[in-house]
Design a protein around this motif. Structure first.
Motif, PDB file in Angstrom:
ATOM      1  N   GLU A 493       0.825  -1.206   0.000  1.00 56.00           N
ATOM      2  CA  GLU A 493       0.000   0.000   0.000  1.00 56.00           C
ATOM      3  C   GLU A 493       0.860   1.258   0.000  1.00 56.00           C
ATOM      4  OE1 GLU A 493      -3.854   0.353   0.149  1.00 56.00           O
ATOM      5  OE2 GLU A 493      -3.005  -1.257  -1.061  1.00 56.00           O
ATOM      6  N   LEU A 494       1.935   1.234   0.774  1.00 57.22           N
ATOM      7  CA  LEU A 494       2.794   2.412   0.853  1.00 57.22           C
ATOM      8  C   LEU A 494       3.462   2.684  -0.496  1.00 57.22           C
ATOM      9  CD1 LEU A 494       4.007   4.710   2.437  1.00 57.22           C
ATOM     10  CD2 LEU A 494       5.742   3.135   3.327  1.00 57.22           C
ATOM     11  N   ARG A 573     -10.996   2.395   1.568  1.00 57.95           N
ATOM     12  CA  ARG A 573     -12.087   3.072   0.872  1.00 57.95           C
ATOM     13  C   ARG A 573     -11.797   4.548   0.678  1.00 57.95           C
ATOM     14  NH1 ARG A 573     -17.766   0.712   3.426  1.00 57.95           N
ATOM     15  NH2 ARG A 573     -17.468  -1.468   2.757  1.00 57.95           N
ATOM     16  N   THR A 574     -11.233   5.185   1.717  1.00 57.68           N
ATOM     17  CA  THR A 574     -10.917   6.609   1.645  1.00 57.68           C
ATOM     18  C   THR A 574      -9.409   6.773   1.647  1.00 57.68           C
ATOM     19  OG1 THR A 574     -12.925   7.147   2.874  1.00 57.68           O
ATOM     20  CG2 THR A 574     -11.234   8.856   2.721  1.00 57.68           C
ATOM     21  N   ILE A 575      -8.881   7.285   0.550  1.00 56.45           N
ATOM     22  CA  ILE A 575      -7.429   7.437   0.419  1.00 56.45           C
ATOM     23  C   ILE A 575      -7.089   8.907   0.664  1.00 56.45           C
ATOM     24  CG2 ILE A 575      -5.428   6.965  -1.023  1.00 56.45           C
ATOM     25  CD1 ILE A 575      -7.212   4.530  -0.293  1.00 56.45           C
ATOM     26  N   ASP A 576      -6.674   9.198   1.904  1.00 54.88           N
ATOM     27  CA  ASP A 576      -6.357  10.576   2.272  1.00 54.88           C
ATOM     28  C   ASP A 576      -5.104  10.589   3.134  1.00 54.88           C
ATOM     29  OD1 ASP A 576      -7.240   9.446   4.614  1.00 54.88           O
ATOM     30  OD2 ASP A 576      -9.095  10.602   4.731  1.00 54.88           O
ATOM     31  N   GLU A 577      -4.801  11.741   3.731  1.00 55.50           N
ATOM     32  CA  GLU A 577      -3.591  11.862   4.544  1.00 55.50           C
ATOM     33  C   GLU A 577      -3.611  10.912   5.735  1.00 55.50           C
ATOM     34  OE1 GLU A 577      -2.998  15.883   5.672  1.00 55.50           O
ATOM     35  OE2 GLU A 577      -2.526  16.578   3.637  1.00 55.50           O
ATOM     36  N   THR A 578      -4.789  10.703   6.316  1.00 56.77           N
ATOM     37  CA  THR A 578      -4.890   9.779   7.453  1.00 56.77           C
ATOM     38  C   THR A 578      -4.525   8.362   7.045  1.00 56.77           C
ATOM     39  OG1 THR A 578      -6.631  11.141   8.440  1.00 56.77           O
ATOM     40  CG2 THR A 578      -6.453   8.853   9.204  1.00 56.77           C
ATOM     41  N   TYR A 579      -5.067   7.936   5.897  1.00 55.95           N
ATOM     42  CA  TYR A 579      -4.770   6.590   5.409  1.00 55.95           C
ATOM     43  C   TYR A 579      -3.279   6.459   5.075  1.00 55.95           C
ATOM     44  CZ  TYR A 579      -5.172   2.308   2.617  1.00 55.95           C
ATOM     45  OH  TYR A 579      -5.019   1.037   2.131  1.00 55.95           O
ATOM     46  N   ALA A 580      -2.739   7.478   4.405  1.00 56.51           N
ATOM     47  CA  ALA A 580      -1.315   7.440   4.052  1.00 56.51           C
ATOM     48  C   ALA A 580      -0.458   7.415   5.309  1.00 56.51           C
ATOM     49  CB  ALA A 580      -0.973   8.651   3.190  1.00 56.51           C
ATOM     50  N   GLY A 581      -0.839   8.203   6.305  1.00 53.95           N
ATOM     51  CA  GLY A 581      -0.077   8.224   7.553  1.00 53.95           C
ATOM     52  C   GLY A 581      -0.057   6.867   8.224  1.00 53.95           C
ATOM     53  N   MET A 582      -1.168   6.157   8.178  1.00 54.93           N
ATOM     54  CA  MET A 582      -1.225   4.820   8.776  1.00 54.93           C
ATOM     55  C   MET A 582      -0.221   3.878   8.124  1.00 54.93           C
ATOM     56  SD  MET A 582      -5.355   4.290   9.126  1.00 54.93           S
ATOM     57  CE  MET A 582      -5.129   2.529   9.315  1.00 54.93           C
ATOM     58  N   GLN A 583      -0.123   3.931   6.786  1.00 60.76           N
ATOM     59  CA  GLN A 583       0.811   3.037   6.091  1.00 60.76           C
ATOM     60  C   GLN A 583       2.262   3.414   6.416  1.00 60.76           C
ATOM     61  OE1 GLN A 583      -1.178   0.759   4.864  1.00 60.76           O
ATOM     62  NE2 GLN A 583      -2.840   2.228   5.272  1.00 60.76           N
ATOM     63  N   LEU A 584       2.533   4.716   6.448  1.00 56.28           N
ATOM     64  CA  LEU A 584       3.885   5.170   6.803  1.00 56.28           C
ATOM     65  C   LEU A 584       4.273   4.688   8.196  1.00 56.28           C
ATOM     66  CD1 LEU A 584       3.671   8.806   5.391  1.00 56.28           C
ATOM     67  CD2 LEU A 584       5.360   7.101   4.670  1.00 56.28           C
ATOM     68  N   VAL A 585       3.358   4.836   9.125  1.00 60.17           N
ATOM     69  CA  VAL A 585       3.644   4.458  10.515  1.00 60.17           C
ATOM     70  C   VAL A 585       3.830   2.951  10.637  1.00 60.17           C
ATOM     71  CG1 VAL A 585       2.652   4.325  12.839  1.00 60.17           C
ATOM     72  CG2 VAL A 585       2.539   6.457  11.546  1.00 60.17           C
ATOM     73  N   HIS A 586       2.951   2.177  10.027  1.00 63.05           N
ATOM     74  CA  HIS A 586       3.045   0.720  10.151  1.00 63.05           C
ATOM     75  C   HIS A 586       4.363   0.185   9.599  1.00 63.05           C
ATOM     76  CE1 HIS A 586      -0.828   0.357  11.837  1.00 63.05           C
ATOM     77  NE2 HIS A 586      -1.544   0.486  10.726  1.00 63.05           N
TER      78      HIS A 586
END
Length: 640
Positions: A493-494, A573-586
């Motif tokens: 995803e990242l 479903r929603t690709i936004d900064e929050t979703y991107a931040g989750m992938q970066l953090v994980h």
């Protein structure tokens, strides 16, 4: 010798020609979600669409065979062109004048072979069209008129005439700058005692185009009694013309075939003309050969094999037409579409039917009535005396072997029940059992040679066994990618975010090392992004950025993975900064945890053998990493 094409011009061509418009010339595309389009892959056989196109990115990728790339790569692959030939063709489509390094304008005789042969055919078509207006061509105009075709019809289908002399076309094309070698290779000329002469002389000419609309050959109809050649003479096999891979009228019919999910297969050029003029604009014909596997592939890509698709064959009712129908039935199972046969009254072909009874009769003819399998079985059964037990048994044996080739068990059973009725056997279950038995025998003997399957069988394709869809290309080496693994799923995803929506992960992503990706294929893609200038480069020209990433790939396997990630839809479903931040953090958090485990594991293995200052340094590193991990868990992307 002319040099390579200017890089800026190549970029201009990439930007000017939308990939979806180019791909749509070869197959039907439908909405795949996320701004992407999907269709049946033109590079391998498949039942469900795994081929995706991203118009926004200018990329395509097949999740079944792993082919992928940009518009240029697609045309190179599907039409077997060189890079320069492809750019030249797309530039002509876009009206872009190309510049060449180390040589200025590229002379025509230095252009690619395919382009030269296409240009020769285009020039020949123009020559033949003009020749149809000559006094000598009166016999050709009369032929058309007698079959109900006026000048407008001839113009629409670009019908022409080849003069009866030995070398009229040859001399004309020489004057256009084509060499004798090119004329012979194209099939437009042939060797004579004193040099090349025209292959087609004194005949009515139909241009044969490929799916992209480029003329690749001709069909020529005899007009005079003193012409000792065959009634119809086609272009011989050439680098651009393969009779088993072309369908006359496909360039005119393809949009309506895709729109209506329907194709009408007729037997001749005039039949195609008659159908189109009568309003049946999905009509096409083979060119001097039986309808076969390659023709099926062309139609399947346009029909998308959806449940409402229809293919109607209009074979003559005579013995030759019946044989053609049976051959078509042999390949019937390669269509997901329903197949039908239409036979006109008095065995008239569509052209004759239009003359005798008008356009309405042609339209009525091709309305689906008789399923092809029913017609084929009736033809088989009709050869036996069903009044005798021996005749019924023989009819059953031959017909059951045909029904056993039907792959779908429910359809096979339904047809077997109908076969019982045709043969006159009251015990339907006996016939069903017999057909199933023959099917098992064929499978056990490895008799299924249909479908174009590779060594891995049907489950090798996306949509079959899940594992194939979860594996990356074989190289770079490393464990198989498994999307059930949280680590692999998040890393994927990242990378998709970095390629498709770099603004959401930049600049944080560019601080990530390739070692933070546990799967070697993903690490390789991360390295490509770094060498292309990082995700931050994607904030500018999106397509230029993706081209740079692909250019940085060390091999085709990594390049294929790049295109795959660049067009694949996201899991969220929603690709936004929050979703991107989750992938970066994980991804970062797992990398930190791995490092903590590595250091602690090393200390445990060494035990008391660790020097005091090394022990202190290692313990300090673990403490710092633990604090960082705690911060990542508490603050999320703000801690990056």
């Amino acid at each position: 010798m002319a040099g390579r094409i200017n890089d800026d011009d190549v970029k201009a061509v990439r930007d000017a020609v939308p990939i979806d418009s180019v791909v749509s010339e070869y197959l039907q595309l439908r909405n795949a979600g996320g701004g992407n389009l999907k269709g049946l892959c033109p590079f391998h056989d498949e039942k469900s669409p795994s081929f995706q196109v991203s118009p926004a990115k200018g990329l395509f990728h097949c999740f079944g065979c792993q082919e992928g790339g940009d518009t240029i790569a697609f045309v190179m692959k599907i039409d077997h062109l060189s890079f320069s030939e492809t750019v030249e063709r797309l530039a002509a489509k876009a009206g872009i004048t190309l510049r060449y390094e180390e040589g200025g304008y590229n002379p025509s005789h230095q252009r690619g072979e395919r382009i030269r042969l296409i240009e020769a055919h285009q020039a020949a078509a123009d020559f033949y069209v003009r020749a149809l207006e000559s006094p000598e061509a009166e016999i050709g105009r009369k032929f058309l008129a007698e079959r109900g075709f006026d000048q407008d019809a001839a113009t629409h289908f670009r019908v022409g005439y080849s003069p009866a002399g030995w070398d009229h076309l040859t001399r004309y094309l020489r004057g256009k700058g084509f060499s004798d070698k090119e004329l012979i290779t194209s099939g437009l000329s042939q060797d004579g005692r004193r040099g090349p002469i025209d292959r087609f002389r004194g005949r009515l000419m139909w241009p044969i185009s490929d799916t992209a609309g480029e003329i690749v050959g001709f069909g020529a109809r005899r007009l005079r009694d003193d012409d000792n050649g065959p009634k119809y003479l086609n272009t011989p096999e050439t680098p651009i013309y393969k009779k088993s891979q072309v369908l006359y009228g496909i360039d005119l019919a393809k949009k309506d075939i895709a729109k209506a999910s329907r194709a009408v297969v007729v037997e001749g050029y005039t039949d195609v003309m008659a159908c189109h003029l009568a309003g049946v604009t999905t009509a096409i014909a083979t060119c001097g050969t039986a309808f076969g596997n390659d023709h099926i592939k062309i139609l399947r890509r346009l029909l998308m094999d959806n449940g409402s698709a229809r293919v109607i064959f209009t074979f003559d009712g005579d013995s030759a037409g019946q044989k053609a129908a049976l051959r078509a039935f042999e390949d019937d199972q390669k269509f997901a579409a329903e197949t039908y046969i239409a036979i006109a009254p008095d065995n008239m072909d569509p052209c004759d039917l239009r003359l005798a009874k008008g356009d309405d009769a042609v339209r009525d003819l091709v309305e689906p009535r008789t399923p092809l399998f029913e017609f084929a079985l009736r033809q088989i059964v009709g050869r036996y005396d069903l009044e005798t037990p021996a005749g019924r048994a023989s009819a059953l044996d031959e017909a059951a072997a045909v029904v056993a080739k039907i792959k779908t068990s429910s359809v096979q059973r339904e047809v077997a029940v109908q076969l019982a009725g045709l043969v006159g056997i009251l015990d339907q279950e006996f016939v069903v059992h017999r057909v199933a038995q023959l099917a098992r025998w064929a499978r056990d003997k490895g008799g299924d040679s249909r479908g174009g399957r590779g060594p891995g069988g049907p489950q090798d394709r996306r949509g079959g066994a899940p594992q194939q869809a979860l594996q990356a290309p074989a190289a770079p080496s490393g464990p198989a990618l498994n999307l059930r693994s949280p680590a692999h799923r998040t890393e994927r995803e990242l990378l998709k975010l970095a390629l498709q929506k770099p603004a959401l992960v930049s600049p944080a992503f560019d601080a990530y090392g390739a070692d933070e990706f546990t799967a070697p294929p993903y690490a390789a893609v991360r390295q490509c992004i770094a060498e292309a200038g990082g995700a931050e480069r994607g904030l500018g020209d999106d397509r230029e950025y993706l081209v740079a990433v692909m250019d940085a790939a060390p091999d085709n396997t990594v390049r294929s993975l790049v295109t795959e990630l660049a067009v694949e839809v996201f899991m969220g479903r929603t690709i936004d900064e929050t979703y991107a931040g989750m992938q970066l953090v994980h991804v970062r958090l797992r990398a930190v945890d791995r490092r903590i485990n590595e250091v602690q594991g090393s200390l445990a293995r060494l035990g008391s053998n660790v020097a005091p200052h090394d022990l202190a340094a290692a313990q300090n590193e673990v403490w710092v990493l633990q604090q960082y991990a705690q911060s990542l868990r508490a603050k999320g992307a703000d801690a990056l």
